[in-house]
Design a protein around this motif. Sequence first.
Motif, PDB file in Angstrom:
ATOM      1  N   ASP A   1       0.863  -1.184   0.000  1.00 11.95           N
ATOM      2  CA  ASP A   1       0.000   0.000   0.000  1.00 11.95           C
ATOM      3  C   ASP A   1       0.900   1.236   0.000  1.00 11.95           C
ATOM      4  O   ASP A   1       1.604   1.515   0.975  1.00 11.95           O
ATOM      5  CB  ASP A   1      -0.914  -0.002   1.223  1.00 11.95           C
ATOM      6  CG  ASP A   1      -2.004   1.043   1.122  1.00 11.95           C
ATOM      7  OD1 ASP A   1      -1.847   1.992   0.328  1.00 11.95           O
ATOM      8  OD2 ASP A   1      -3.012   0.922   1.844  1.00 11.95           O
ATOM      9  N   LYS A   2       0.915   1.973  -1.089  1.00 11.41           N
ATOM     10  CA  LYS A   2       1.799   3.128  -1.209  1.00 11.41           C
ATOM     11  C   LYS A   2       1.481   4.192  -0.177  1.00 11.41           C
ATOM     12  O   LYS A   2       2.383   4.860   0.346  1.00 11.41           O
ATOM     13  CB  LYS A   2       1.680   3.718  -2.617  1.00 11.41           C
ATOM     14  CG  LYS A   2       2.669   4.832  -2.919  1.00 11.41           C
ATOM     15  CD  LYS A   2       2.530   5.293  -4.350  1.00 11.41           C
ATOM     16  CE  LYS A   2       3.548   6.402  -4.648  1.00 11.41           C
ATOM     17  NZ  LYS A   2       3.303   7.584  -3.778  1.00 11.41           N
ATOM     18  N   ASP A   3       0.226   4.372   0.156  1.00 11.47           N
ATOM     19  CA  ASP A   3      -0.148   5.375   1.149  1.00 11.47           C
ATOM     20  C   ASP A   3       0.421   5.040   2.521  1.00 11.47           C
ATOM     21  O   ASP A   3       0.851   5.927   3.268  1.00 11.47           O
ATOM     22  CB  ASP A   3      -1.666   5.498   1.224  1.00 11.47           C
ATOM     23  CG  ASP A   3      -2.257   6.047  -0.069  1.00 11.47           C
ATOM     24  OD1 ASP A   3      -1.517   6.734  -0.802  1.00 11.47           O
ATOM     25  OD2 ASP A   3      -3.443   5.764  -0.348  1.00 11.47           O
ATOM     26  N   VAL A   4       0.437   3.737   2.874  1.00 13.06           N
ATOM     27  CA  VAL A   4       0.981   3.331   4.177  1.00 13.06           C
ATOM     28  C   VAL A   4       2.480   3.597   4.235  1.00 13.06           C
ATOM     29  O   VAL A   4       3.002   4.133   5.227  1.00 13.06           O
ATOM     30  CB  VAL A   4       0.672   1.842   4.426  1.00 13.06           C
ATOM     31  CG1 VAL A   4       1.362   1.360   5.704  1.00 13.06           C
ATOM     32  CG2 VAL A   4      -0.829   1.624   4.546  1.00 13.06           C
TER      33      VAL A   4
ATOM     34  N   LEU B   1       7.145   6.845   6.068  1.00  9.54           N
ATOM     35  CA  LEU B   1       8.303   7.678   5.733  1.00  9.54           C
ATOM     36  C   LEU B   1       8.128   9.105   6.234  1.00  9.54           C
ATOM     37  O   LEU B   1       9.092   9.757   6.654  1.00  9.54           O
ATOM     38  CB  LEU B   1       8.520   7.674   4.218  1.00  9.54           C
ATOM     39  CG  LEU B   1       8.951   6.337   3.600  1.00  9.54           C
ATOM     40  CD1 LEU B   1       9.065   6.457   2.096  1.00  9.54           C
ATOM     41  CD2 LEU B   1      10.271   5.856   4.194  1.00  9.54           C
ATOM     42  N   TRP B   2       6.914   9.595   6.196  1.00  6.78           N
ATOM     43  CA  TRP B   2       6.639  10.921   6.748  1.00  6.78           C
ATOM     44  C   TRP B   2       6.831  10.915   8.262  1.00  6.78           C
ATOM     45  O   TRP B   2       7.331  11.882   8.838  1.00  6.78           O
ATOM     46  CB  TRP B   2       5.220  11.347   6.391  1.00  6.78           C
ATOM     47  CG  TRP B   2       4.840  12.701   6.928  1.00  6.78           C
ATOM     48  CD1 TRP B   2       5.115  13.921   6.376  1.00  6.78           C
ATOM     49  CD2 TRP B   2       4.103  12.966   8.133  1.00  6.78           C
ATOM     50  NE1 TRP B   2       4.612  14.933   7.152  1.00  6.78           N
ATOM     51  CE2 TRP B   2       3.978  14.375   8.246  1.00  6.78           C
ATOM     52  CE3 TRP B   2       3.556  12.163   9.121  1.00  6.78           C
ATOM     53  CZ2 TRP B   2       3.324  14.972   9.315  1.00  6.78           C
ATOM     54  CZ3 TRP B   2       2.910  12.761  10.184  1.00  6.78           C
ATOM     55  CH2 TRP B   2       2.791  14.159  10.269  1.00  6.78           C
ATOM     56  N   GLY B   3       6.473   9.804   8.904  1.00  7.71           N
ATOM     57  CA  GLY B   3       6.594   9.719  10.359  1.00  7.71           C
ATOM     58  C   GLY B   3       8.032   9.686  10.847  1.00  7.71           C
ATOM     59  O   GLY B   3       8.332  10.188  11.938  1.00  7.71           O
ATOM     60  N   ILE B   4       8.949   9.095  10.053  1.00  5.95           N
ATOM     61  CA  ILE B   4      10.337   9.015  10.522  1.00  5.95           C
ATOM     62  C   ILE B   4      11.070  10.346  10.363  1.00  5.95           C
ATOM     63  O   ILE B   4      12.223  10.460  10.812  1.00  5.95           O
ATOM     64  CB  ILE B   4      11.119   7.917   9.763  1.00  5.95           C
ATOM     65  CG1 ILE B   4      11.320   8.296   8.297  1.00  5.95           C
ATOM     66  CG2 ILE B   4      10.421   6.586   9.888  1.00  5.95           C
ATOM     67  CD1 ILE B   4      12.160   7.301   7.529  1.00  5.95           C
ATOM     68  N   THR B   5      10.429  11.341   9.772  1.00  4.17           N
ATOM     69  CA  THR B   5      11.045  12.667   9.645  1.00  4.17           C
ATOM     70  C   THR B   5      10.466  13.660  10.642  1.00  4.17           C
ATOM     71  O   THR B   5      10.790  14.860  10.559  1.00  4.17           O
ATOM     72  CB  THR B   5      10.845  13.209   8.220  1.00  4.17           C
ATOM     73  OG1 THR B   5       9.437  13.335   7.944  1.00  4.17           O
ATOM     74  CG2 THR B   5      11.467  12.269   7.195  1.00  4.17           C
ATOM     75  N   ARG B   6       9.648  13.212  11.589  1.00  9.28           N
ATOM     76  CA  ARG B   6       9.046  14.115  12.561  1.00  9.28           C
ATOM     77  C   ARG B   6      10.055  14.457  13.657  1.00  9.28           C
ATOM     78  O   ARG B   6      10.835  13.593  14.100  1.00  9.28           O
ATOM     79  CB  ARG B   6       7.812  13.490  13.199  1.00  9.28           C
ATOM     80  CG  ARG B   6       6.660  13.186  12.251  1.00  9.28           C
ATOM     81  CD  ARG B   6       6.200  14.426  11.522  1.00  9.28           C
ATOM     82  NE  ARG B   6       6.910  14.630  10.267  1.00  9.28           N
ATOM     83  CZ  ARG B   6       6.995  15.802   9.648  1.00  9.28           C
ATOM     84  NH1 ARG B   6       6.445  16.866  10.168  1.00  9.28           N
ATOM     85  NH2 ARG B   6       7.648  15.904   8.509  1.00  9.28           N
ATOM     86  N   PRO B   7      10.049  15.680  14.148  1.00  9.25           N
ATOM     87  CA  PRO B   7      10.977  16.053  15.230  1.00  9.25           C
ATOM     88  C   PRO B   7      10.727  15.302  16.532  1.00  9.25           C
ATOM     89  O   PRO B   7      11.654  15.116  17.324  1.00  9.25           O
ATOM     90  CB  PRO B   7      10.741  17.556  15.398  1.00  9.25           C
ATOM     91  CG  PRO B   7      10.133  18.002  14.098  1.00  9.25           C
ATOM     92  CD  PRO B   7       9.329  16.837  13.617  1.00  9.25           C
TER      93      PRO B   7
END
Length: 346
Positions: A91-94, A99-105
């Motif tokens: 699932d590309k959205d998952v 990947l967006w989550g691992i860039t959070r401060p």
Amino acid sequence: MDFLNYLVRSDRILVGCMAVNVLAVTIGLRLYLEDWRDESLNKPVQPKTQYITQETEDDLGLGTLDTLLGHYNYAIRETASKIVCDRAVNDKDVIDRLLWGITRPDYDERIKNLRALAIVTDSQTLEKLHTWKTYSALVRSLELSLDPEQEVLNNGSWDDLPLRDMTEKLCLMFISQLVRSYGVEKLVKAKFVEKWLAKQNWGATAEERRRNFSEYCHRQSNRISDLVECVRETDCGRQALEDVGLWPIEIEEEEEGADEKTTLHVQRFDFVLPAELNDLSPGEWNTRSGEALLRNLQQSGFLPPGASSRDLRSRNREAMVLNDGSHPVNSSDIIQRGQADPGSSQ
């Protein structure tokens, strides 16, 4: 008519017909009884092998999978976990959300998404992560994991990787697997050298940073040194290292550093087994390594000042052990000769 009367009145023919009838009845009865016996037996039902098809997996809802994940049977839980991971990695959205989550401060959110990404991916699905977005996200996560109080990386005998933060180790694990399979070009273009490698505490001055970085790459054997070696093998990687001042530009400086490393490596030995040196002739000794080794042994007191390589090779004939096997070997069993008598046993 006369022939039929003859057949009826002939005893031999009657006996033959009766015998054939008896034989037929016996065979028929035997076959019937065998069939009846086979039907009366209770044979165990063989279990039918059932496979979960793709259609069955697709029909399973989230509620059903949540129930199966809590099942008491380990095989059912494992199968349900695999189905969930397969759905997530395809699932590309998952993947984009992870990947967006691992860039959070926020550290907790970042480590949670990194662990989830490690769970849903494996060696078969690693290709899903070979994208520009993945490399950029991993480098950004590494940049957020930098330690402002990091010690100077100038100790060649101490590996700092096991003591690094789990976020750094997970990112380096993903990057190492991707580089091993697909090369280092996308990693270099994602500014891995500029955003993370150059920001490590290699020292205060440019010369100190270059020296510590060079010694770290030569002496350490971990994922960081392996990644640096892969970066150095490409033109764009060498250029990136030179731009941040972590690698000498001239080839002569690199070769000089390699010679220095060889000499330092020889000087680290406190002693060398005499049996290994006894078979060597003076012509087989390397000039620089032999001088460094003799100087080190003289400073440690193993050889007197002014001793030569021949004196070093004769040390293995200056002691003998007397023990008949009745007790363990101890210091009283070792007979050593004085240094003033070097040739009495020649």
